[in-house]
Motif scaffolding. Structure first.
Motif, PDB file in Angstrom:
ATOM      1  N   PRO A  39       0.817  -1.217   0.000  1.00 33.36           N
ATOM      2  CA  PRO A  39       0.000   0.000   0.000  1.00 33.36           C
ATOM      3  C   PRO A  39       0.850   1.267   0.000  1.00 33.36           C
ATOM      4  O   PRO A  39       1.868   1.361   0.693  1.00 33.36           O
ATOM      5  CB  PRO A  39      -0.802  -0.120   1.303  1.00 33.36           C
ATOM      6  N   ILE A  40       0.423   2.226  -0.797  1.00 32.28           N
ATOM      7  CA  ILE A  40       1.131   3.505  -0.890  1.00 32.28           C
ATOM      8  C   ILE A  40       0.674   4.398   0.258  1.00 32.28           C
ATOM      9  O   ILE A  40      -0.519   4.628   0.460  1.00 32.28           O
ATOM     10  CB  ILE A  40       0.880   4.148  -2.257  1.00 32.28           C
ATOM     11  N   GLN A  41       1.652   4.894   1.022  1.00 32.09           N
ATOM     12  CA  GLN A  41       1.359   5.671   2.228  1.00 32.09           C
ATOM     13  C   GLN A  41       1.152   7.152   1.935  1.00 32.09           C
ATOM     14  O   GLN A  41       0.258   7.788   2.497  1.00 32.09           O
ATOM     15  CB  GLN A  41       2.507   5.531   3.236  1.00 32.09           C
ATOM     16  N   SER A  42       2.021   7.732   1.112  1.00 31.88           N
ATOM     17  CA  SER A  42       1.971   9.170   0.860  1.00 31.88           C
ATOM     18  C   SER A  42       2.606   9.451  -0.494  1.00 31.88           C
ATOM     19  O   SER A  42       3.298   8.606  -1.060  1.00 31.88           O
ATOM     20  CB  SER A  42       2.712   9.935   1.965  1.00 31.88           C
ATOM     21  N   PHE A  43       2.370  10.659  -1.022  1.00 32.40           N
ATOM     22  CA  PHE A  43       2.884  11.012  -2.337  1.00 32.40           C
ATOM     23  C   PHE A  43       3.116  12.513  -2.401  1.00 32.40           C
ATOM     24  O   PHE A  43       2.638  13.276  -1.545  1.00 32.40           O
ATOM     25  CB  PHE A  43       1.904  10.577  -3.436  1.00 32.40           C
ATOM     26  N   GLU A  44       3.862  12.946  -3.414  1.00 31.61           N
ATOM     27  CA  GLU A  44       4.056  14.357  -3.694  1.00 31.61           C
ATOM     28  C   GLU A  44       3.769  14.620  -5.162  1.00 31.61           C
ATOM     29  O   GLU A  44       4.401  14.019  -6.036  1.00 31.61           O
ATOM     30  CB  GLU A  44       5.489  14.810  -3.404  1.00 31.61           C
ATOM     31  N   SER A  45       2.815  15.477  -5.422  1.00 27.11           N
ATOM     32  CA  SER A  45       2.518  15.917  -6.779  1.00 27.11           C
ATOM     33  C   SER A  45       1.481  17.026  -6.714  1.00 27.11           C
ATOM     34  O   SER A  45       0.560  16.974  -5.888  1.00 27.11           O
ATOM     35  CB  SER A  45       1.978  14.766  -7.626  1.00 27.11           C
ATOM     36  N   ASP A  46       1.644  18.013  -7.574  1.00 27.71           N
ATOM     37  CA  ASP A  46       0.642  19.068  -7.681  1.00 27.71           C
ATOM     38  C   ASP A  46      -0.436  18.723  -8.696  1.00 27.71           C
ATOM     39  O   ASP A  46      -1.466  19.397  -8.763  1.00 27.71           O
ATOM     40  CB  ASP A  46       1.309  20.389  -8.099  1.00 27.71           C
ATOM     41  N   GLU A  47      -0.187  17.666  -9.468  1.00 28.32           N
ATOM     42  CA  GLU A  47      -1.118  17.358 -10.546  1.00 28.32           C
ATOM     43  C   GLU A  47      -1.829  16.018 -10.385  1.00 28.32           C
ATOM     44  O   GLU A  47      -2.877  15.806 -10.982  1.00 28.32           O
ATOM     45  CB  GLU A  47      -0.385  17.396 -11.887  1.00 28.32           C
ATOM     46  N   PHE A  48      -1.226  15.101  -9.601  1.00 27.55           N
ATOM     47  CA  PHE A  48      -1.810  13.778  -9.436  1.00 27.55           C
ATOM     48  C   PHE A  48      -1.998  13.474  -7.955  1.00 27.55           C
ATOM     49  O   PHE A  48      -1.250  13.959  -7.095  1.00 27.55           O
ATOM     50  CB  PHE A  48      -0.910  12.693 -10.039  1.00 27.55           C
ATOM     51  N   SER A  49      -2.970  12.626  -7.657  1.00 24.33           N
ATOM     52  CA  SER A  49      -3.123  12.087  -6.313  1.00 24.33           C
ATOM     53  C   SER A  49      -3.235  10.572  -6.414  1.00 24.33           C
ATOM     54  O   SER A  49      -3.700  10.044  -7.434  1.00 24.33           O
ATOM     55  CB  SER A  49      -4.359  12.654  -5.608  1.00 24.33           C
ATOM     56  N   ILE A  50      -2.766   9.849  -5.378  1.00 27.40           N
ATOM     57  CA  ILE A  50      -2.821   8.390  -5.361  1.00 27.40           C
ATOM     58  C   ILE A  50      -3.585   7.951  -4.125  1.00 27.40           C
ATOM     59  O   ILE A  50      -3.311   8.437  -3.019  1.00 27.40           O
ATOM     60  CB  ILE A  50      -1.415   7.768  -5.340  1.00 27.40           C
ATOM     61  N   GLU A  51      -4.512   7.037  -4.293  1.00 23.59           N
ATOM     62  CA  GLU A  51      -5.235   6.496  -3.139  1.00 23.59           C
ATOM     63  C   GLU A  51      -5.316   4.981  -3.248  1.00 23.59           C
ATOM     64  O   GLU A  51      -5.396   4.421  -4.341  1.00 23.59           O
ATOM     65  CB  GLU A  51      -6.641   7.096  -3.052  1.00 23.59           C
ATOM     66  N   HIS A  52      -5.278   4.335  -2.080  1.00 27.68           N
ATOM     67  CA  HIS A  52      -5.435   2.882  -2.007  1.00 27.68           C
ATOM     68  C   HIS A  52      -6.918   2.570  -2.030  1.00 27.68           C
ATOM     69  O   HIS A  52      -7.693   3.104  -1.237  1.00 27.68           O
ATOM     70  CB  HIS A  52      -4.788   2.358  -0.715  1.00 27.68           C
ATOM     71  N   ILE A  53      -7.341   1.694  -2.948  1.00 24.29           N
ATOM     72  CA  ILE A  53      -8.751   1.336  -3.071  1.00 24.29           C
ATOM     73  C   ILE A  53      -9.074   0.113  -2.218  1.00 24.29           C
ATOM     74  O   ILE A  53      -9.875   0.179  -1.291  1.00 24.29           O
ATOM     75  CB  ILE A  53      -9.124   1.068  -4.544  1.00 24.29           C
ATOM     76  N   ASN A  54      -8.424  -1.012  -2.519  1.00 25.43           N
ATOM     77  CA  ASN A  54      -8.679  -2.257  -1.789  1.00 25.43           C
ATOM     78  C   ASN A  54      -7.675  -3.287  -2.277  1.00 25.43           C
ATOM     79  O   ASN A  54      -7.296  -3.298  -3.454  1.00 25.43           O
ATOM     80  CB  ASN A  54     -10.107  -2.755  -2.039  1.00 25.43           C
ATOM     81  N   GLY A  55      -7.230  -4.159  -1.384  1.00 29.42           N
ATOM     82  CA  GLY A  55      -6.250  -5.155  -1.786  1.00 29.42           C
ATOM     83  C   GLY A  55      -5.001  -4.482  -2.300  1.00 29.42           C
ATOM     84  O   GLY A  55      -4.397  -3.650  -1.620  1.00 29.42           O
ATOM     85  N   ASP A  56      -4.603  -4.805  -3.528  1.00 25.07           N
ATOM     86  CA  ASP A  56      -3.440  -4.138  -4.108  1.00 25.07           C
ATOM     87  C   ASP A  56      -3.837  -3.025  -5.068  1.00 25.07           C
ATOM     88  O   ASP A  56      -2.988  -2.374  -5.675  1.00 25.07           O
ATOM     89  CB  ASP A  56      -2.543  -5.152  -4.834  1.00 25.07           C
ATOM     90  N   LEU A  57      -5.137  -2.790  -5.234  1.00 29.15           N
ATOM     91  CA  LEU A  57      -5.624  -1.838  -6.230  1.00 29.15           C
ATOM     92  C   LEU A  57      -5.509  -0.395  -5.729  1.00 29.15           C
ATOM     93  O   LEU A  57      -5.949  -0.068  -4.624  1.00 29.15           O
ATOM     94  CB  LEU A  57      -7.071  -2.150  -6.597  1.00 29.15           C
ATOM     95  N   HIS A  58      -4.896   0.458  -6.564  1.00 27.84           N
ATOM     96  CA  HIS A  58      -4.737   1.881  -6.291  1.00 27.84           C
ATOM     97  C   HIS A  58      -5.305   2.684  -7.448  1.00 27.84           C
ATOM     98  O   HIS A  58      -5.445   2.171  -8.558  1.00 27.84           O
ATOM     99  CB  HIS A  58      -3.262   2.237  -6.090  1.00 27.84           C
ATOM    100  N   ARG A  59      -5.586   3.967  -7.161  1.00 32.62           N
ATOM    101  CA  ARG A  59      -6.113   4.836  -8.215  1.00 32.62           C
ATOM    102  C   ARG A  59      -5.345   6.151  -8.229  1.00 32.62           C
ATOM    103  O   ARG A  59      -5.123   6.773  -7.192  1.00 32.62           O
ATOM    104  CB  ARG A  59      -7.597   5.107  -7.998  1.00 32.62           C
ATOM    105  N   ILE A  60      -4.943   6.559  -9.434  1.00 33.93           N
ATOM    106  CA  ILE A  60      -4.349   7.878  -9.654  1.00 33.93           C
ATOM    107  C   ILE A  60      -5.434   8.780 -10.215  1.00 33.93           C
ATOM    108  O   ILE A  60      -6.061   8.467 -11.233  1.00 33.93           O
ATOM    109  CB  ILE A  60      -3.166   7.803 -10.630  1.00 33.93           C
ATOM    110  N   SER A  61      -5.667   9.897  -9.528  1.00 34.35           N
ATOM    111  CA  SER A  61      -6.644  10.884  -9.985  1.00 34.35           C
ATOM    112  C   SER A  61      -5.921  12.181 -10.343  1.00 34.35           C
ATOM    113  O   SER A  61      -4.807  12.439  -9.870  1.00 34.35           O
ATOM    114  CB  SER A  61      -7.684  11.164  -8.891  1.00 34.35           C
ATOM    115  N   LEU A  62      -6.570  12.995 -11.158  1.00 34.60           N
ATOM    116  CA  LEU A  62      -6.005  14.283 -11.548  1.00 34.60           C
ATOM    117  C   LEU A  62      -6.427  15.350 -10.552  1.00 34.60           C
ATOM    118  O   LEU A  62      -7.615  15.473 -10.218  1.00 34.60           O
ATOM    119  CB  LEU A  62      -6.472  14.666 -12.949  1.00 34.60           C
ATOM    120  N   GLN A  63      -5.468  16.104 -10.058  1.00 37.13           N
ATOM    121  CA  GLN A  63      -5.774  17.214  -9.158  1.00 37.13           C
ATOM    122  C   GLN A  63      -6.160  18.459  -9.970  1.00 37.13           C
ATOM    123  O   GLN A  63      -5.996  18.512 -11.191  1.00 37.13           O
ATOM    124  CB  GLN A  63      -4.572  17.513  -8.263  1.00 37.13           C
ATOM    125  N   ASN A  64      -6.639  19.473  -9.241  1.00 40.24           N
ATOM    126  CA  ASN A  64      -7.048  20.703  -9.922  1.00 40.24           C
ATOM    127  C   ASN A  64      -5.889  21.360 -10.656  1.00 40.24           C
ATOM    128  O   ASN A  64      -6.095  22.080 -11.628  1.00 40.24           O
ATOM    129  CB  ASN A  64      -7.650  21.687  -8.905  1.00 40.24           C
TER     130      ASN A  64
END
Length: 891
Positions: free
Chosen positions: A110-135
């Motif tokens: 699981p990914i604990q933390s990240f740095e980006s002004d344009e992307f965000s990462i979140e843990h969904i379930n199991g090993d699945l993660h999602r990268i979303s676009l920030q404002n």
């Protein structure tokens, strides 16, 4: 003039928007040709299908490990603050000016933390993660690279930690796999590779787990030294190979003159009192190896003569210059005797040594477990495995058919189990398939998906029966059950829509009012059957009745079932159903922590009522009350020895349970062969589980391994056996190899991990080595400072290994190739001294190849003068495959 330019710009935007609304592709460069490049990315629009397709085809993803050294950003509450830092980079080969799209990707830790002004990462379930676009996302210019750095739990020590098939999606659009993350098959090795992974070679930052990690990375130079020290090419070994049988018999007497028998006319089979159906598979193997059945050939006399003083499967084999006799204590013994005869065959030769064999197995249970739940493996894969298990006298196939990521057996009365639970694709609601855990991608028909129909499973059972192998199915529960939980939820929704509430709830495994927050070992928060629902036990009973019928109809009665019962992670705490159960039950359950044991005990009772014996993993079974369990219980012990795992093994054996050793640092075939980031596999228990290590295993004395093995970080450890020694006279029931399947996505990779380790497993399961340290029932402490494993024992063991390695390289590998088995080809030991290349290989008989610079691959025969960078590899006997390539270093 200015107005005309503005009108053209507006017109171009209008045309582009019209094409987008119609779902059509825009005219090539219609917008870009008019709008200056600096302005293009200011016009972000919600993603269309064209955009999703464009991103999938043109976004180049790279995954790079930066360091395993933890920083102050790591979560101190997890594993002493361990975490690693990595980054994802995205390189757009074309303009991307869409917004509102996502990337879903599998990431084991699981990914604990990240740095980006344009992307965000979140843990969904199991090993699945999602990268979303920030404002702040500003789109991609053509050729622009954007990165996001992040920290994830634990460590990244191998390229195979990364997962493939990143998915780009947008609301109400068809998801696509990003093509740069799709696995490719290496044409030389036949193995899957991931081209988007970049793992650097810094020893401290990338190779070590912690500052205390003393693991030695395997280079071609130290492999050369290891192979040379093993004295693999002695003349004595060359002579002994001809007479060798794998697994080694209990007693072999070779003709004093080393005489041979010519069988170029084949064999005339005389069955005696043996039913041909009981030995047909073994006789067919002889034919496949070039020993034809011929009425005018040398007589092969088969017979059964019961001997109650010997274990089932025992036999004698006598080869004289006049005939061959095989006598078994049962049909299985005759079958095993024929397999020993096949082991004496060298392909291309028609002679056999004259000898006498008196043989019996060391362990009753000689097993192999294959996980087809995480990633599916075909019926043909299993049938091929059964052939090789039988060839080397393994007799138990533990088939892991159900886990979080997949349900692999058709249950006709519960079609949802395979309609939903056997597939991973991209369905947020999980009504048509499970979400794409383990890098499964979006295709429900891909090879990682699938199941065995009733007919498929019965074909497997029939093949196993013909080879004297018992199939022990496992559909893990109550943890590791997400596939069945979600399938039964889908069933619930189906019947609710039909307003049939009774059917909807009939086999429900989930308390929908349960608000418990938990995380399983694989980081699921919804993977556990609710043990307080009566419908859960109705489900189990229904499944077991159907599986029992399949076995009966196939002619192999179901006499043992593996519950699983491991790794249940804090579920049910806030389940109203469980709170009510504890308050009102008459089962003696007074607290939540007792529910897991209650479940196992109750399921064991259900099995007993169906005349089925219970098996399960040790960590779940140990919490049960012995008085509430059946008389016969099998427990598989998977506790690491360097963590004191022998204590649990001994404690459960002292319950008079049938203990099957499954020690992970030596019997988990999903662990890497060698300590190298390019070696495939998980490494939580071991970074180097090669065939020789399995050969070294002394299963009758677990703590004694502290004298010559290390822990997972290459450090010595102490094994104290004075706390829970085995009770006098207690013995283990057997041993089992395990192939877990989280990152084993192809059959070729599965075979790469199983073979040749399976042959060493068979050796340790069948033959009790004379060099092994006898168990001391008084209890002892073992470490690298003690000397119970004497120098004489080590010399004897190493000589035995040298012979075994030669038999594999000169006889058995060619047989595996004949059966189309993609066994692992070893990397080559090599060093350059005084301008000459010296090379060797762990299994003499394989070809060594080398390449200087960009030249052609050449066959290595003897030390040769080289100039420039040198690469080395081994090649299969049939020439169709090569090993992983490594560099030869100057010394």
């Amino acid at each position: 003039m200015h107005i005309k330019k503005m009108n053209k710009k507006i017109l171009a935007l209008t045309i582009a928007a019209s094409f987008t609304l119609l779902g059509c592709e825009q005219p090539i460069n219609s917008q870009q040709a008019i709008i200056p490049a600096a302005e293009q990315l200011k016009i972000l629009h919600s993603a269309t299908q064209i955009d999703v397709d464009n991103i999938a085809e043109n976004l180049q993803v790279k995954y790079r490990l930066n360091t395993n050294i933890p920083s102050e950003h790591c979560d101190s509450a997890i594993e002493n603050g361990t975490c690693y830092e990595a980054e994802l980079s995205f390189n757009a080969s074309t303009i991307i000016n869409a917004k509102d799209w996502f990337i879903y990707f599998s990431h084991i830790a699981p990914i604990q933390s990240f740095e980006s002004d344009e992307f965000s990462i979140e843990h969904i379930n199991g090993d699945l993660h999602r990268i979303s676009l920030q404002n702040g996302f500003s789109g991609f210019k053509a050729g622009e690279i954007k990165t996001v750095s992040f920290r994830a739990q634990f460590w990244m020590l191998a390229e195979s930690d990364a997962m493939p098939n990143y998915i780009v999606s947008a609301q109400n659009l068809k998801p696509r796999v990003i093509e740069s993350t799709i696995p490719v098959i290496d044409p030389e090795t036949g193995l899957e590779t991931l081209t988007h992974i970049e793992l650097a070679n810094d020893l401290d930052k990338h190779f070590k787990r912690t500052v205390n990690d003393n693991t030695v990375r395997l280079t071609s130079e130290n492999l050369f030294e290891r192979n040379a020290a093993a004295n693999l090419t002695s003349e004595k070994n060359k002579i002994a190979v001809t007479n060798a049988i794998i697994p080694t018999p209990k007693s072999v007497t070779v003709d004093a003159k080393n005489a041979f028998l010519n069988i170029d006319q084949g064999l005339a089979i005389h069955l005696g009192n043996v039913d041909k159906a009981q030995v047909a598979s073994a006789l067919s193997r002889l034919t496949a190896l070039g020993i034809a059945e011929n009425k005018q050939g040398l007589p092969l006399h088969l017979s059964i003569s019961e001997n109650k003083d010997k274990l089932l499967g025992s036999y004698s084999l006598n080869i004289t210059d006049k005939d061959i006799k095989i006598v078994g204590v049962d049909a299985n013994g005759v079958f095993n005797g024929i397999q020993s005869l096949a082991s004496l065959v060298t392909l291309g030769e028609t002679r056999l040594p004259l000898l006498n064999v008196d043989d019996e197995p060391h362990y009753t249970f000689r097993g192999m477990m294959v996980d087809v739940a995480r990633n599916f493996h075909s019926k043909e894969f299993i049938l091929s495995l059964l052939d090789q298990m039988a060839a080397y006298k393994l007799n138990k196939l533990h088939l892991h058919l159900g886990d979080d990521e997949g349900w692999r057996l058709e249950i006709p009365s519960l079609p949802e189990l395979t309609e939903v639970g056997s597939k991973r694709c991209f369905d947020i609601q999980e009504t048509s398939c499970l979400m794409p855990q383990l890098g499964a991608g979006v295709d429900p028909t891909s090879s990682v998906n699938g199941y065995y129909s009733v007919a498929d499973y019965q074909e497997i059972l029939a093949a196993a029966t013909a080879r004297h192998i018992q199939v022990i199915p496992s559909l893990d529960m109550p943890g590791h059950s997400r596939s069945s939980v979600k399938a039964m939820n889908a069933r619930y929704k189906k019947y609710q829509a039909l307003e049939d509430e009774t059917k909807a709830k009939q086999f429900l495994l989930d308390d929908f009012e349960d608000t418990t927050k938990y995380s399983s070992v694989q980081f699921y928060g919804d993977n556990t059957i609710n043990v307080c629902l009566e419908s859960s036990y109705d489900f189990i009973t229904e499944v077991m009745k159907q599986v029992k019928k399949m076995h009966n109809d196939a002619g192999q009665p179901l006499t043992r079932y593996h519950i699983g019962a491991d790794e249940t992670a804090g579920a049910w705490i806030d389940s109203p159903a469980c709170q009510q159960f504890i308050a009102n039950n008459d089962k003696g359950v007074t607290s939540m922590k007792e529910l897991s044991a209650y479940f196992i005990e109750r399921v064991a009772g259900i099995l007993s009522d169906l005349d089925i014996e219970t098996a399960g993993w040790s960590d779940g079974m140990e919490h049960t009350r012995k008085e509430n369990m059946p008389a016969i219980v099998q427990a598989n012990a998977w506790d690491a020895l360097f963590w004191g795992g022998h204590d649990k093994v001994h404690a459960l054996t002292n319950r008079n349970w049938q203990m099957v050793l499954s020690s992970p640092e030596v019997l988990y075939f999903d662990q890497p062969y060698e300590a190298d980031p390019k070696e495939h596999g998980y490494y939580w228990a071991s970074r180097a589980t090669n065939t020789e290590k399995i050969f070294q295993f002394m299963p009758d004395n677990l703590p004694a391994h502290a004298e010559f093995w290390t822990n997972r970080e290459g450090n010595a450890y102490i094994a104290d056996d004075t706390k829970v020694p085995l009770a006098p006279g207690q013995k283990f029931y057997g041993i089992q190899g395990q192939l877990w399947g989280e990152n084993t996505r192809t059959g070729a990779m599965g075979e790469h991990k199983i073979y040749p380790r399976l042959l060493a497993l068979a050796e340790r399961a069948w033959y009790s080595a004379s060099w092994a340290v006898p168990y001391d029932y008084q209890g002892k402490k073992y470490s690298q400072e003690t000397n119970n494993f004497t120098d004489e024992m080590q010399v004897s063991r190493d000589n035995a290994w040298a012979l075994f390695a030669n038999v594999l390289g000169q006889k058995e590998f060619e047989k595996l190739e004949l059966a189309n088995i993609d066994y692992r080809l070893p990397t080559v030991g090599a060093v350059i001294k005084d301008g000459k290349l010296f090379a060797n290989v762990a299994f003499p008989g394989l070809t060594i190849e080398y390449k200087v610079g960009k030249g052609d691959w050449l066959t290595y025969v003897e030390p040769v003068v080289v100039k420039g960078p040198v690469m080395v590899r081994s090649r299969s006997i049939n020439g169709l495959r090569a090993s992983r390539t490594t560099s030869a270093l100057s010394k």
